[in-house]
Design an enzyme around this catalytic site. Structure first.
Site, PDB file in Angstrom:
ATOM      1  N   GLY A 191       4.114   1.220   6.800  1.00  0.00           N
ATOM      2  CA  GLY A 191       4.765   1.064   5.455  1.00  0.00           C
ATOM      3  C   GLY A 191       6.537   1.077   5.511  1.00  0.00           C
ATOM      4  O   GLY A 191       7.030   1.197   4.454  1.00  0.00           O
ATOM      5  N   HIS A 204      -8.030   6.299   6.925  1.00  0.00           N
ATOM      6  CA  HIS A 204      -6.759   5.668   6.884  1.00  0.00           C
ATOM      7  C   HIS A 204      -5.900   6.850   6.314  1.00  0.00           C
ATOM      8  O   HIS A 204      -6.387   7.761   5.458  1.00  0.00           O
ATOM      9  CB  HIS A 204      -6.605   4.458   5.968  1.00  0.00           C
ATOM     10  CG  HIS A 204      -5.353   3.915   5.688  1.00  0.00           C
ATOM     11  ND1 HIS A 204      -4.304   4.422   5.153  1.00  0.00           N
ATOM     12  CD2 HIS A 204      -4.884   2.885   6.529  1.00  0.00           C
ATOM     13  CE1 HIS A 204      -3.126   3.542   5.472  1.00  0.00           C
ATOM     14  NE2 HIS A 204      -3.536   2.589   6.187  1.00  0.00           N
ATOM     15  N   GLY A 244      -1.012  -3.718   7.977  1.00  0.00           N
ATOM     16  CA  GLY A 244      -0.667  -3.912   6.252  1.00  0.00           C
ATOM     17  C   GLY A 244      -0.107  -4.847   5.621  1.00  0.00           C
ATOM     18  O   GLY A 244      -0.329  -5.964   5.614  1.00  0.00           O
ATOM     19  N   GLY A 245       1.274  -4.476   5.454  1.00  0.00           N
ATOM     20  CA  GLY A 245       2.107  -5.473   4.749  1.00  0.00           C
ATOM     21  C   GLY A 245       2.072  -7.046   5.186  1.00  0.00           C
ATOM     22  O   GLY A 245       2.087  -7.763   4.594  1.00  0.00           O
ATOM     23  N   GLU A 269      -3.432   7.131   4.369  1.00  0.00           N
ATOM     24  CA  GLU A 269      -3.549   7.164   2.720  1.00  0.00           C
ATOM     25  C   GLU A 269      -4.712   7.815   2.102  1.00  0.00           C
ATOM     26  O   GLU A 269      -4.438   8.220   1.014  1.00  0.00           O
ATOM     27  CB  GLU A 269      -3.281   5.658   2.221  1.00  0.00           C
ATOM     28  CG  GLU A 269      -1.851   5.199   2.554  1.00  0.00           C
ATOM     29  CD  GLU A 269      -1.917   3.734   2.863  1.00  0.00           C
ATOM     30  OE1 GLU A 269      -2.716   2.847   2.206  1.00  0.00           O
ATOM     31  OE2 GLU A 269      -0.676   3.195   3.379  1.00  0.00           O
ATOM     32  N   ASN A 279      -5.142  -5.022   6.275  1.00  0.00           N
ATOM     33  CA  ASN A 279      -5.566  -4.176   5.374  1.00  0.00           C
ATOM     34  C   ASN A 279      -4.754  -4.305   4.098  1.00  0.00           C
ATOM     35  O   ASN A 279      -3.352  -4.296   4.296  1.00  0.00           O
ATOM     36  CB  ASN A 279      -5.239  -2.606   5.817  1.00  0.00           C
ATOM     37  CG  ASN A 279      -5.499  -1.923   4.911  1.00  0.00           C
ATOM     38  OD1 ASN A 279      -6.067  -2.104   3.612  1.00  0.00           O
ATOM     39  ND2 ASN A 279      -5.047  -0.619   5.009  1.00  0.00           N
ATOM     40  N   TRP A 280      -5.507  -5.093   3.144  1.00  0.00           N
ATOM     41  CA  TRP A 280      -4.546  -5.485   2.039  1.00  0.00           C
ATOM     42  C   TRP A 280      -4.292  -4.351   0.943  1.00  0.00           C
ATOM     43  O   TRP A 280      -3.535  -4.599   0.099  1.00  0.00           O
ATOM     44  CB  TRP A 280      -5.366  -6.577   1.244  1.00  0.00           C
ATOM     45  CG  TRP A 280      -5.613  -7.826   1.853  1.00  0.00           C
ATOM     46  CD1 TRP A 280      -5.219  -8.228   3.030  1.00  0.00           C
ATOM     47  CD2 TRP A 280      -5.996  -9.129   1.292  1.00  0.00           C
ATOM     48  NE1 TRP A 280      -5.657  -9.547   3.595  1.00  0.00           N
ATOM     49  CE2 TRP A 280      -6.225 -10.069   2.241  1.00  0.00           C
ATOM     50  CE3 TRP A 280      -6.702  -9.553  -0.035  1.00  0.00           C
ATOM     51  CZ2 TRP A 280      -6.760 -11.469   2.045  1.00  0.00           C
ATOM     52  CZ3 TRP A 280      -7.135 -10.740  -0.341  1.00  0.00           C
ATOM     53  CH2 TRP A 280      -7.184 -11.763   0.574  1.00  0.00           C
ATOM     54  N   LYS A 281      -4.894  -3.447   1.301  1.00  0.00           N
ATOM     55  CA  LYS A 281      -4.711  -2.147   0.607  1.00  0.00           C
ATOM     56  C   LYS A 281      -4.842  -2.521  -1.096  1.00  0.00           C
ATOM     57  O   LYS A 281      -5.672  -3.504  -1.321  1.00  0.00           O
ATOM     58  CB  LYS A 281      -3.256  -1.688   0.571  1.00  0.00           C
ATOM     59  CG  LYS A 281      -2.960  -1.367   2.059  1.00  0.00           C
ATOM     60  CD  LYS A 281      -1.623  -0.338   2.330  1.00  0.00           C
ATOM     61  CE  LYS A 281      -1.463  -0.477   3.715  1.00  0.00           C
ATOM     62  NZ  LYS A 281      -0.212   0.639   4.063  1.00  0.00           N
ATOM     63  N   GLU A 304      -2.680   4.905  14.143  1.00  0.00           N
ATOM     64  CA  GLU A 304      -1.806   4.689  13.231  1.00  0.00           C
ATOM     65  C   GLU A 304      -0.687   5.693  12.785  1.00  0.00           C
ATOM     66  O   GLU A 304      -0.970   6.458  12.010  1.00  0.00           O
ATOM     67  CB  GLU A 304      -2.331   4.270  11.789  1.00  0.00           C
ATOM     68  CG  GLU A 304      -3.148   2.993  11.991  1.00  0.00           C
ATOM     69  CD  GLU A 304      -3.123   2.248  10.480  1.00  0.00           C
ATOM     70  OE1 GLU A 304      -2.818   0.978  10.631  1.00  0.00           O
ATOM     71  OE2 GLU A 304      -3.501   2.778   9.640  1.00  0.00           O
ATOM     72  N   SER A 314       3.699  -0.907  10.669  1.00  0.00           N
ATOM     73  CA  SER A 314       4.888  -1.980  10.685  1.00  0.00           C
ATOM     74  C   SER A 314       4.749  -2.856  11.863  1.00  0.00           C
ATOM     75  O   SER A 314       5.899  -3.305  12.377  1.00  0.00           O
ATOM     76  CB  SER A 314       6.037  -1.032  10.705  1.00  0.00           C
ATOM     77  OG  SER A 314       6.320  -0.315   9.444  1.00  0.00           O
TER      78      SER A 314
HETATM   79  C1  PEP Z   1      -1.727   0.146   7.365  1.00  0.00           C
HETATM   80  O1  PEP Z   1      -1.846   0.675   6.240  1.00  0.00           O
HETATM   81  O2  PEP Z   1      -2.886   0.310   7.940  1.00  0.00           O
HETATM   82  C2  PEP Z   1      -0.545  -0.228   7.906  1.00  0.00           C
HETATM   83  C3  PEP Z   1      -0.577  -0.636   9.450  1.00  0.00           C
HETATM   84  O3  PEP Z   1       0.570  -0.782   7.019  1.00  0.00           O
HETATM   85  P1  PEP Z   1       1.788  -1.348   7.827  1.00  0.00           P
HETATM   86  O4  PEP Z   1       1.473  -2.507   8.725  1.00  0.00           O
HETATM   87  O5  PEP Z   1       2.303  -1.949   6.258  1.00  0.00           O
HETATM   88  O6  PEP Z   1       2.725  -0.479   8.184  1.00  0.00           O
END
Ligand code: PEP
Length: 252
Positions: free
Chosen positions: A175, A97, A236-237, A99, A9-11, A169, A215
């Site tokens: 994040g 998600h 994500g990251g 967010e 997920n590049w956001k 999640e 994470s």
């Molecule tokens: C996400 O936003 O779906 C996610 C898992 O982010 P991160 O891996 O950065 O925690």
């Protein structure tokens, strides 16, 4: 079908040039080999989806959107419909998600309409559930997860549900660099599979892919993916770093 999936997920990150470069670098890393039975999904911002689906004609990955409209078409300025996503060969779409639940106040009712739209156009939803830190600390996390899963998905028929990928999640892990322990992830994944068993039966529950997100990185993916009910990750990251992203896909 239960699959091993790693989805990135590049956001809301990267310019067009950087997105193009990252897709190219993922392709380069993929050439070095990822297990055949692992499905890799890239979820860029919507303006780069067609770029990604073009790449996906040459390179072995699927493409997911980060969002879709709950409406089918018409006067909804700024929205993108499931039919539009399908017309550029998008395979998956993230729904629910945390967010989007938090910043855009998306409700379970809206999420369930989004899922219906996607299924109508043959796009597989990656449906996210996850509790806040205070919900976990007060022992309410199982109730929260049950409500999110059932309100978002349990109106579906068995055959519709068979197209759903679930992602657990925990919001406190997204994040933050604070990952759920493999035991915490397994406990929740088994709980979610149990809810799916109660609703749709064991056969369908066993066939459902449940991803962990929060994470997850190249260092901790192996331990997480080794858990019985963890079928991969929503990343994500670390999905913005091609070497790490592919390393995660090799962690099964
Ligand atoms: C996400 O936003 O779906 C996610 C898992 O982010 P991160 O891996 O950065 O925690």
């Amino acid at each position: 079908m239960r699959s091993k999936i790693v989805a990135g997920n590049w956001k809301m990150n990267l310019t067009f040039e950087k997105a193009d470069e990252l897709l190219y670098q993922i392709g380069e890393q993929l050439e070095k080999g990822v297990p055949q039975d692992v499905e890799l999904i890239v979820c860029p911002p919507s303006v780069y989806l067609e770029l990604a689906t073009d790449f996906a004609q040459e390179v072995e990955f699927k493409v997911g959107s980060q969002n879709v409209s709950q409406y089918s078409k018409g006067a909804y300025t700024g929205e993108i419909s499931a039919e539009m996503l399908s017309s550029i060969d998008v395979d998956y779409c993230i729904v629910g998600h945390s967010e989007r639940r938090k910043y855009f106040k998306e409700t379970s009712k809206e999420l369930s309409l989004k899922v219906e739209q996607l299924l109508e156009y043959g796009i597989q939803p990656i449906f996210c559930v996850g509790e806040l830190l205070e919900e976990r600390e007060s022992g309410k996390h199982f109730d929260v997860l049950k409500s999110q899963l059932s309100e978002g998905l349990f109106n579906l028929s068995e055959s519709e549900f068979s197209n759903i990928v679930v992602a657990y999640e925990p919001v406190w892990a997204i994040g933050t660099g604070k990952t759920a322990s493999p035991e915490q992830a397994q406990e929740v994944h088994a709980f979610l599979r149990g809810l799916i068993t109660e609703k749709y039966g064991k056969e369908l529950a066993d066939e459902t892919t449940i991803l962990y997100g929060g994470s997850c990185n190249a260092q901790n993916a192996k331990e997480l993916f080794a858990q019985n009910d963890v079928d991969g990750g929503l990343i994500g990251g670390a999905s913005l770093k091609p070497i790490d992203f592919i390393e995660i896909a090799k962690s099964f």
